[in-house]
Design a protein around this motif. Structure first.
Motif, PDB file in Angstrom:
ATOM      1  N   ALA A  93       0.819  -1.219   0.000  1.00  0.00           N
ATOM      2  CA  ALA A  93       0.000   0.000   0.000  1.00  0.00           C
ATOM      3  C   ALA A  93       0.850   1.266   0.000  1.00  0.00           C
ATOM      4  O   ALA A  93       0.417   2.312  -0.474  1.00  0.00           O
ATOM      5  N   GLU A  94       2.075   1.189   0.518  1.00  0.00           N
ATOM      6  CA  GLU A  94       2.951   2.361   0.545  1.00  0.00           C
ATOM      7  C   GLU A  94       3.447   2.741  -0.847  1.00  0.00           C
ATOM      8  O   GLU A  94       3.896   3.857  -1.060  1.00  0.00           O
ATOM      9  N   ALA A  95       3.369   1.820  -1.801  1.00  0.00           N
ATOM     10  CA  ALA A  95       3.818   2.088  -3.165  1.00  0.00           C
ATOM     11  C   ALA A  95       2.738   2.753  -4.009  1.00  0.00           C
ATOM     12  O   ALA A  95       2.950   3.028  -5.183  1.00  0.00           O
ATOM     13  N   VAL A  96       1.591   3.014  -3.406  1.00  0.00           N
ATOM     14  CA  VAL A  96       0.461   3.602  -4.122  1.00  0.00           C
ATOM     15  C   VAL A  96       0.266   5.045  -3.674  1.00  0.00           C
ATOM     16  O   VAL A  96       0.346   5.358  -2.493  1.00  0.00           O
ATOM     17  N   GLU A  97       0.032   5.890  -4.655  1.00  0.00           N
ATOM     18  CA  GLU A  97      -0.256   7.301  -4.378  1.00  0.00           C
ATOM     19  C   GLU A  97      -1.415   7.709  -5.274  1.00  0.00           C
ATOM     20  O   GLU A  97      -1.233   7.936  -6.471  1.00  0.00           O
ATOM     21  N   GLY A  98      -2.598   7.756  -4.714  1.00  0.00           N
ATOM     22  CA  GLY A  98      -3.782   8.059  -5.514  1.00  0.00           C
ATOM     23  C   GLY A  98      -4.071   6.937  -6.490  1.00  0.00           C
ATOM     24  O   GLY A  98      -4.246   5.796  -6.095  1.00  0.00           O
ATOM     25  N   ASP A  99      -4.092   7.281  -7.785  1.00  0.00           N
ATOM     26  CA  ASP A  99      -4.349   6.285  -8.828  1.00  0.00           C
ATOM     27  C   ASP A  99      -3.069   5.781  -9.485  1.00  0.00           C
ATOM     28  O   ASP A  99      -3.128   5.130 -10.525  1.00  0.00           O
ATOM     29  N   THR A 100      -1.929   6.105  -8.924  1.00  0.00           N
ATOM     30  CA  THR A 100      -0.657   5.665  -9.495  1.00  0.00           C
ATOM     31  C   THR A 100       0.011   4.662  -8.563  1.00  0.00           C
ATOM     32  O   THR A 100      -0.196   4.676  -7.362  1.00  0.00           O
ATOM     33  N   VAL A 101       0.809   3.799  -9.179  1.00  0.00           N
ATOM     34  CA  VAL A 101       1.571   2.795  -8.443  1.00  0.00           C
ATOM     35  C   VAL A 101       3.035   2.950  -8.839  1.00  0.00           C
ATOM     36  O   VAL A 101       3.344   3.151 -10.012  1.00  0.00           O
ATOM     37  N   TYR A 102       3.924   2.857  -7.869  1.00  0.00           N
ATOM     38  CA  TYR A 102       5.355   2.944  -8.137  1.00  0.00           C
ATOM     39  C   TYR A 102       5.938   1.536  -8.152  1.00  0.00           C
ATOM     40  O   TYR A 102       5.695   0.748  -7.241  1.00  0.00           O
ATOM     41  N   VAL A 103       6.688   1.243  -9.211  1.00  0.00           N
ATOM     42  CA  VAL A 103       7.311  -0.069  -9.382  1.00  0.00           C
ATOM     43  C   VAL A 103       8.788   0.142  -9.657  1.00  0.00           C
ATOM     44  O   VAL A 103       9.171   1.013 -10.444  1.00  0.00           O
ATOM     45  N   GLN A 104       9.624  -0.664  -9.017  1.00  0.00           N
ATOM     46  CA  GLN A 104      11.069  -0.585  -9.224  1.00  0.00           C
ATOM     47  C   GLN A 104      11.516  -1.769 -10.063  1.00  0.00           C
ATOM     48  O   GLN A 104      11.155  -2.910  -9.799  1.00  0.00           O
ATOM     49  N   ARG A 105      12.314  -1.463 -11.089  1.00  0.00           N
ATOM     50  CA  ARG A 105      12.842  -2.508 -11.963  1.00  0.00           C
ATOM     51  C   ARG A 105      14.284  -2.157 -12.309  1.00  0.00           C
ATOM     52  O   ARG A 105      14.545  -1.082 -12.843  1.00  0.00           O
ATOM     53  N   ASN A 106      15.192  -3.053 -11.995  1.00  0.00           N
ATOM     54  CA  ASN A 106      16.615  -2.863 -12.267  1.00  0.00           C
ATOM     55  C   ASN A 106      17.139  -1.549 -11.686  1.00  0.00           C
ATOM     56  O   ASN A 106      17.920  -0.837 -12.333  1.00  0.00           O
ATOM     57  N   GLY A 107      16.691  -1.209 -10.492  1.00  0.00           N
ATOM     58  CA  GLY A 107      17.174  -0.006  -9.823  1.00  0.00           C
ATOM     59  C   GLY A 107      16.501   1.282 -10.250  1.00  0.00           C
ATOM     60  O   GLY A 107      16.797   2.343  -9.719  1.00  0.00           O
ATOM     61  N   THR A 108      15.601   1.220 -11.213  1.00  0.00           N
ATOM     62  CA  THR A 108      14.889   2.400 -11.696  1.00  0.00           C
ATOM     63  C   THR A 108      13.453   2.346 -11.200  1.00  0.00           C
ATOM     64  O   THR A 108      12.814   1.306 -11.255  1.00  0.00           O
ATOM     65  N   ILE A 109      12.947   3.470 -10.742  1.00  0.00           N
ATOM     66  CA  ILE A 109      11.568   3.534 -10.258  1.00  0.00           C
ATOM     67  C   ILE A 109      10.688   4.139 -11.348  1.00  0.00           C
ATOM     68  O   ILE A 109      11.026   5.156 -11.951  1.00  0.00           O
ATOM     69  N   TYR A 110       9.559   3.477 -11.586  1.00  0.00           N
ATOM     70  CA  TYR A 110       8.596   3.917 -12.585  1.00  0.00           C
ATOM     71  C   TYR A 110       7.273   4.240 -11.905  1.00  0.00           C
ATOM     72  O   TYR A 110       6.849   3.545 -10.983  1.00  0.00           O
ATOM     73  N   ARG A 111       6.618   5.286 -12.399  1.00  0.00           N
ATOM     74  CA  ARG A 111       5.273   5.621 -11.949  1.00  0.00           C
ATOM     75  C   ARG A 111       4.310   5.063 -12.988  1.00  0.00           C
ATOM     76  O   ARG A 111       4.382   5.413 -14.169  1.00  0.00           O
ATOM     77  N   LEU A 112       3.419   4.201 -12.548  1.00  0.00           N
ATOM     78  CA  LEU A 112       2.454   3.571 -13.449  1.00  0.00           C
ATOM     79  C   LEU A 112       1.075   4.174 -13.231  1.00  0.00           C
ATOM     80  O   LEU A 112       0.667   4.405 -12.091  1.00  0.00           O
ATOM     81  N   GLY A 113       0.395   4.416 -14.322  1.00  0.00           N
ATOM     82  CA  GLY A 113      -0.961   4.939 -14.256  1.00  0.00           C
ATOM     83  C   GLY A 113      -1.818   4.320 -15.340  1.00  0.00           C
ATOM     84  O   GLY A 113      -1.301   3.792 -16.323  1.00  0.00           O
ATOM     85  N   ILE A 114      -3.107   4.381 -15.160  1.00  0.00           N
ATOM     86  CA  ILE A 114      -4.048   3.879 -16.166  1.00  0.00           C
ATOM     87  C   ILE A 114      -4.661   5.081 -16.861  1.00  0.00           C
ATOM     88  O   ILE A 114      -5.145   6.007 -16.208  1.00  0.00           O
TER      89      ILE A 114
END
Length: 125
Positions: free
Chosen positions: A98-119
């Motif tokens: 739940a801490e990786a969620v901010e509103g309607d976005t989700v933060y995902v880390q891949r290979n040391g890089t953080i991405y903000r995902l949205g629909i």
């Protein structure tokens, strides 16, 4: 008499299988896309290596290409009961961390890089 029941049972099984496969093939309704944007933040994030590419097809599509393939939301709400959607994936990620969620976005880390995902409904966003 038993043969008739067997045929009815086989017919019901085939119908249920068709209901499971058919909705994912229908491209009616509004299209939705998962978009991934690289961000420079120390926000909590879900580690992508802990996720299955088969279960999170829209998330990994966005991480690979910046935008996932289109998901067409059915006009009557039946499709959602039988197919995987980006909304299901976001809900699972929200439950996972739940801490990786901010509103309607989700933060995902891949290979040391953080991405903000949205629909989004726009393929250009």
């Amino acid at each position: 008499m038993r043969q008739r029941y067997l045929l009815v049972l086989v017919g019901v099984v085939v119908l249920l299988l068709a209901l499971g496969a058919l909705p994912s093939l229908l491209q009616s309704g509004d299209p939705y896309y998962v978009t991934a944007t690289e961000v420079d933040t120390d926000h909590a994030a879900v580690e992508a290596s802990n996720l299955s590419e088969r279960r999170y097809e829209y998330v990994f599509g966005a991480l690979d290409d910046g935008r996932s393939s289109a998901y067409y939301k059915g006009p009557f709400g039946v499709k959602e009961a039988f197919s995987n959607s980006p909304f299901d994936e976001f809900s699972a990620l929200r439950t996972w961390n739940a801490e990786a969620v901010e509103g309607d976005t989700v933060y995902v880390q891949r290979n040391g890089t953080i991405y903000r995902l949205g629909i989004t409904q726009s393929p250009d966003d």
